[in-house]
Write a protein that holds these residues in place. Structure first.
Motif, mmCIF file in Angstrom:
data_model
loop_
_atom_site.group_PDB
_atom_site.id
_atom_site.type_symbol
_atom_site.label_atom_id
_atom_site.label_comp_id
_atom_site.label_asym_id
_atom_site.label_seq_id
_atom_site.Cartn_x
_atom_site.Cartn_y
_atom_site.Cartn_z
ATOM 1 N N GLU A 126 0.853 -1.185 0.000
ATOM 2 C CA GLU A 126 0.000 0.000 0.000
ATOM 3 C C GLU A 126 0.889 1.236 0.000
ATOM 4 O O GLU A 126 2.043 1.182 0.424
ATOM 5 N N GLY A 164 -6.110 -5.181 11.510
ATOM 6 C CA GLY A 164 -5.951 -5.050 12.944
ATOM 7 C C GLY A 164 -6.893 -3.929 13.361
ATOM 8 O O GLY A 164 -7.040 -2.949 12.634
ATOM 9 N N GLU A 183 -5.901 -8.547 15.984
ATOM 10 C CA GLU A 183 -5.726 -8.820 14.557
ATOM 11 C C GLU A 183 -6.967 -9.503 13.992
ATOM 12 O O GLU A 183 -7.424 -10.518 14.538
ATOM 13 N N LYS A 184 -7.482 -8.939 12.944
ATOM 14 C CA LYS A 184 -8.580 -9.526 12.156
ATOM 15 C C LYS A 184 -9.759 -10.039 13.004
ATOM 16 O O LYS A 184 -10.241 -11.154 12.803
ATOM 17 N N VAL A 196 -5.927 -0.583 11.652
ATOM 18 C CA VAL A 196 -4.495 -0.285 11.557
ATOM 19 C C VAL A 196 -4.108 -0.373 10.092
ATOM 20 O O VAL A 196 -4.335 -1.392 9.441
ATOM 21 N N THR A 224 0.663 -7.355 15.057
ATOM 22 C CA THR A 224 -0.373 -6.792 15.938
ATOM 23 C C THR A 224 -0.249 -7.350 17.356
ATOM 24 O O THR A 224 -0.392 -6.617 18.339
HETATM 25 C C1 G1P Z 1 -1.553 -6.509 7.817
HETATM 26 C C2 G1P Z 1 -1.603 -6.380 9.339
HETATM 27 C C3 G1P Z 1 -2.936 -5.772 9.776
HETATM 28 C C4 G1P Z 1 -3.150 -4.453 9.071
HETATM 29 C C5 G1P Z 1 -3.037 -4.618 7.538
HETATM 30 C C6 G1P Z 1 -3.064 -3.258 6.840
HETATM 31 O O1 G1P Z 1 -2.504 -7.467 7.410
HETATM 32 O O2 G1P Z 1 -1.427 -7.657 9.922
HETATM 33 O O3 G1P Z 1 -2.947 -5.569 11.174
HETATM 34 O O4 G1P Z 1 -4.425 -3.932 9.419
HETATM 35 O O5 G1P Z 1 -1.800 -5.264 7.184
HETATM 36 O O6 G1P Z 1 -3.101 -3.396 5.459
HETATM 37 P P1 G1P Z 1 -2.452 -8.192 5.944
HETATM 38 O O7 G1P Z 1 -2.975 -7.172 4.962
HETATM 39 O O8 G1P Z 1 -1.028 -8.543 5.712
HETATM 40 O O9 G1P Z 1 -3.345 -9.383 6.073
#
Ligand code: G1P
Length: 286
Positions: A126, A164, A183-184, A196, A224
């Motif tokens: 991102e 998160g 987390e999630k 987050v 997280t």
């Molecule tokens: C990761 C983090 C998550 C955050 C997210 C943001 O998740 O673990 O806490 O909110 O990035 O994009 P992922 O996108 O790798 O599943």
């Protein structure tokens, strides 16, 4: 620190033999926007966490004399300069995460490089719009309090389970102290709709916490969970932002990012916009 070690399974088969971070967003690979965002915020020492079959990321930020020579001879000075400038954006280092054990684990791989210093973490899938002040705003809060700072964005309840989510204690306009995070968590149990996002500033104490974290969601070492442990020892703050985030982590989000960025370009935007509008009309979408 930029994490770019994921397997890219959401983009298969496109990512079978190339890193998802190298997929083009208009005419630059996604990771270049992330590096440029860091450089624009004044960061000049960048460590990219990669993994097997991500070599093209290293090549992208290196010199390519044959190509430079060719462009120069062909009188394509602008392209020549763009290619050369890429190799001097910042001091860019690489380290590999040898097994895909999760985001927390990827961050821990950088420990020796970071040492006993605070650091900025940017997730490689991102990036923020060039008009966004998110990273400088977070750096200001870190300078003021000397503590870790997360980036937070409100999302609809049906989307919170992808991120998160935090329990916030409001401090001032865009600033909160984070009391807890998970987390999630699905909407029913998430502490709020504040998600987050992929920009963080950490104190070096995060590394000790990552070492203590047990595998969490998806059997992975979750960053997280380490932040949740850090909160027990140190205040952690959150900067709430509204717009300007471009996601390239899923196919629909990636397509939206490309459309947004293409439309914002003076050279190709107007024609592309007309094409889009016409296509949508023809297909009965508008
Ligand atoms: C990761 C983090 C998550 C955050 C997210 C943001 O998740 O673990 O806490 O909110 O990035 O994009 P992922 O996108 O790798 O599943």
């Amino acid at each position: 620190m930029i994490t770019a070690a994921g397997l890219g399974t959401r983009f298969l088969p496109a990512t079978k033999a190339q890193p998802k971070e190298m997929l083009p967003v208009v005419d630059k690979p996604a990771i270049q926007y992330v590096v440029e965002e860091a450089v624009a915020a004044g960061i000049d020492d960048i460590l990219i966490i990669t993994s097997r079959s991500k070599r093209s990321i290293e090549d992208h930020f290196d010199r390519q004399f044959e190509l430079e020579h060719h462009l120069s001879n062909a009188g394509k000075q602008d392209l020549h300069d763009a290619v050369v400038d890429l190799a001097s954006l910042a001091d860019i280092h690489f380290v590999r995460q040898s097994s895909p054990l999760g985001l927390g684990h990827a961050v821990s791989v950088a420990r020796k490089h970071v040492g006993d210093n605070p650091f900025v973490l940017l997730l490689g899938d991102e990036f923020m719009d060039t008009s966004s002040t998110l990273l400088p705003d977070m750096m200001r809060i870190h300078d003021q309090y000397g503590r870790s700072v997360l980036s937070l964005q409100e999302v609809p309840s049906e989307e919170i389970g992808r991120y998160g989510s935090v329990k916030p204690e409001p401090m001032s306009d865009n600033l909160v102290q984070i009391l807890d995070l998970v987390e999630k968590a699905p909407a029913a149990t998430a502490p709020s709709n504040l998600a987050v996002m992929g920009r963080y500033i950490f104190t070096p104490e995060i590394f000790d916490k990552i070492d203590k974290v047990e595998p969490g969601v998806g059997g992975e070492i979750q960053l997280t969970d380490a932040i949740a442990m850090l909160i027990a020892d140190q205040a952690v703050y959150g900067v709430v932002f509204e717009g300007g985030r471009h996601d390239t982590g899923t196919v629909p989000a990636y397509l939206e990012t490309i459309v947004e960025l293409a439309l914002s370009r003076d050279d190709i935007g107007p024609d592309f916009g007309r094409f889009l509008a016409e296509t949508c009309r023809r297909r009965g979408l508008i």
